[in-house]
Design a protein around this motif. Structure first.
Motif, short mmCIF file in Angstrom:
data_model
loop_
_atom_site.label_atom_id
_atom_site.label_comp_id
_atom_site.label_asym_id
_atom_site.label_seq_id
_atom_site.Cartn_x
_atom_site.Cartn_y
_atom_site.Cartn_z
N HIS A 57 46.44 8.27 11.65
CA HIS A 57 45.08 8.54 12.12
C HIS A 57 44.10 7.49 11.61
O HIS A 57 43.15 7.13 12.30
N VAL A 71 47.44 7.02 18.33
CA VAL A 71 47.30 8.38 17.80
C VAL A 71 45.87 8.56 17.30
O VAL A 71 45.48 7.95 16.30
N VAL A 75 45.34 14.47 16.50
CA VAL A 75 46.52 14.53 17.37
C VAL A 75 47.79 14.53 16.53
O VAL A 75 47.87 13.84 15.50
N GLY A 105 51.85 15.94 23.16
CA GLY A 105 51.11 15.29 22.09
C GLY A 105 50.62 13.92 22.53
O GLY A 105 50.03 13.77 23.60
N SER A 106 50.92 12.92 21.75
CA SER A 106 50.49 11.55 22.07
C SER A 106 51.27 10.93 23.22
O SER A 106 50.93 9.84 23.68
N ASP A 127 49.97 18.68 27.99
CA ASP A 127 49.67 19.27 26.69
C ASP A 127 48.41 20.11 26.83
O ASP A 127 47.56 19.84 27.69
N ASP A 129 46.15 20.37 24.46
CA ASP A 129 45.09 19.77 23.64
C ASP A 129 44.46 18.59 24.37
O ASP A 129 45.13 17.59 24.64
N ALA A 132 45.00 15.21 22.72
CA ALA A 132 46.37 14.72 22.89
C ALA A 132 46.56 14.13 24.27
O ALA A 132 47.20 13.08 24.43
N CYS A 135 45.21 10.68 24.55
CA CYS A 135 46.13 9.72 23.93
C CYS A 135 47.32 9.45 24.85
O CYS A 135 47.74 8.31 25.04
N GLU A 191 46.18 17.77 11.53
CA GLU A 191 46.77 17.88 12.86
C GLU A 191 46.39 19.23 13.47
O GLU A 191 46.22 20.22 12.75
#
Length: 264
Positions: A57, A71, A75, A105-106, A127, A129, A132, A135, A191
């Motif tokens: 991060h 990232v 994330v 995720g990423s 995802d 999020d 995420a 990304c 995270e």
């Protein structure tokens, strides 16, 4: 001599990281020194890492399967053990295979499969999020993939994908809720919790994915997911109760366990 090539500066950064408890202080110092553009930026990065923020991060990227994956803060950081999941999925891809990276995720897993496959694949990701997904769109753009925001399969274009997915990667959260507080602070504090928390026994999200997977997989298609050795017996039951033919493979060096669950 450029300021970042100074051995005194490198030693100072290593000492600061080591004092903060960073086990791999020398490796992390090398990454920080190569990532910062100015002395002020370097100082801010070292301070953030010493305060406990994940290195990935802090610098904005993680190395995964030979790729540099963007990232952003908050994330989920791709773990090295998940390279085995990506490699196992890559080995199953045929020319033109439809690959879905669920709970992406990423987008590290999807990016690794697209990069490692011997033939072009059609890649999709999703995802819940928003951070995420942002990304993933950056990381998967070069592969021509599309990343969607939403809850599991609800995020995907059903008319296009239902019944046509050849390889379904689902790196679902599998940490039992009661174990979240036992995680390293880098994960626990920085995270997104939905990327970690798998419910009481760690298998809640897997149950939802496995139950719906047969509707989305093509005949002979496979659902692949990572699990712990402790949860493996329960994970296999979940996959088999969904009508999938499931087996586990393990990689010793990475201490990684992957379940491959095929639709008959």
């Amino acid at each position: 001599m450029p300021v970042f090539s100074s051995s005194a500066l490198r030693s100072s950064v290593v000492a600061r990281l080591r004092a903060a408890g960073c086990v791999f202080a020398e490796d992390e110092a090398r990454i920080l020194l190569s990532s910062a553009a100015t002395p002020a930026e370097l100082a801010a990065m070292v301070r953030a890492r010493a305060e406990g923020q994940p290195l990935e991060h802090v610098v904005g990227w993680a190395e995964f399967a030979g790729l540099r994956i963007a990232v952003d803060p908050g994330v989920f950081v791709p773990r090295r053990r998940s390279e085995f999941l990506a490699a196992t999925a890559t080995a199953l891809t045929a020319p033109g295979a439809v690959v879905v990276d669920l709970c992406c995720g990423s987008g590290a897993l999807g990016a690794a499969v697209a990069h490692g496959a011997a033939h072009p694949v059609r890649l999709y990701a999703a995802d819940v999020d928003p951070a995420a997904v942002r990304c993933a769109r950056r990381n998967l753009g070069p592969a021509g993939a599309r990343a969607y925001e939403g809850d599991l399969f609800d995020a995907l274009p059903a008319a296009e994908l239902r019944g046509h997915v050849d390889v379904l990667l689902a790196n679902v959260p599998y940490v039992p809720t009661g174990d979240i507080e036992l995680l390293p602070p880098e994960a626990r504090l920085y995270e997104a919790r939905p990327a970690l928390d798998g419910g009481a026994d760690g298998l809640d999200v897997l149950r939802r994915v496995a139950a719906a997977a047969p509707q989305w997989l093509a005949p002979g298609g496979a659902l692949l997911f990572e699990t712990s050795e402790r949860q493996l017996p329960g994970a296999l039951v979940v996959a088999r109760e969904a009508g999938l033919v499931a087996e586990a493979v393990h990689e010793e060096e990475l201490d990684a366990t992957v379940v491959v669950a095929r639709k008959p």
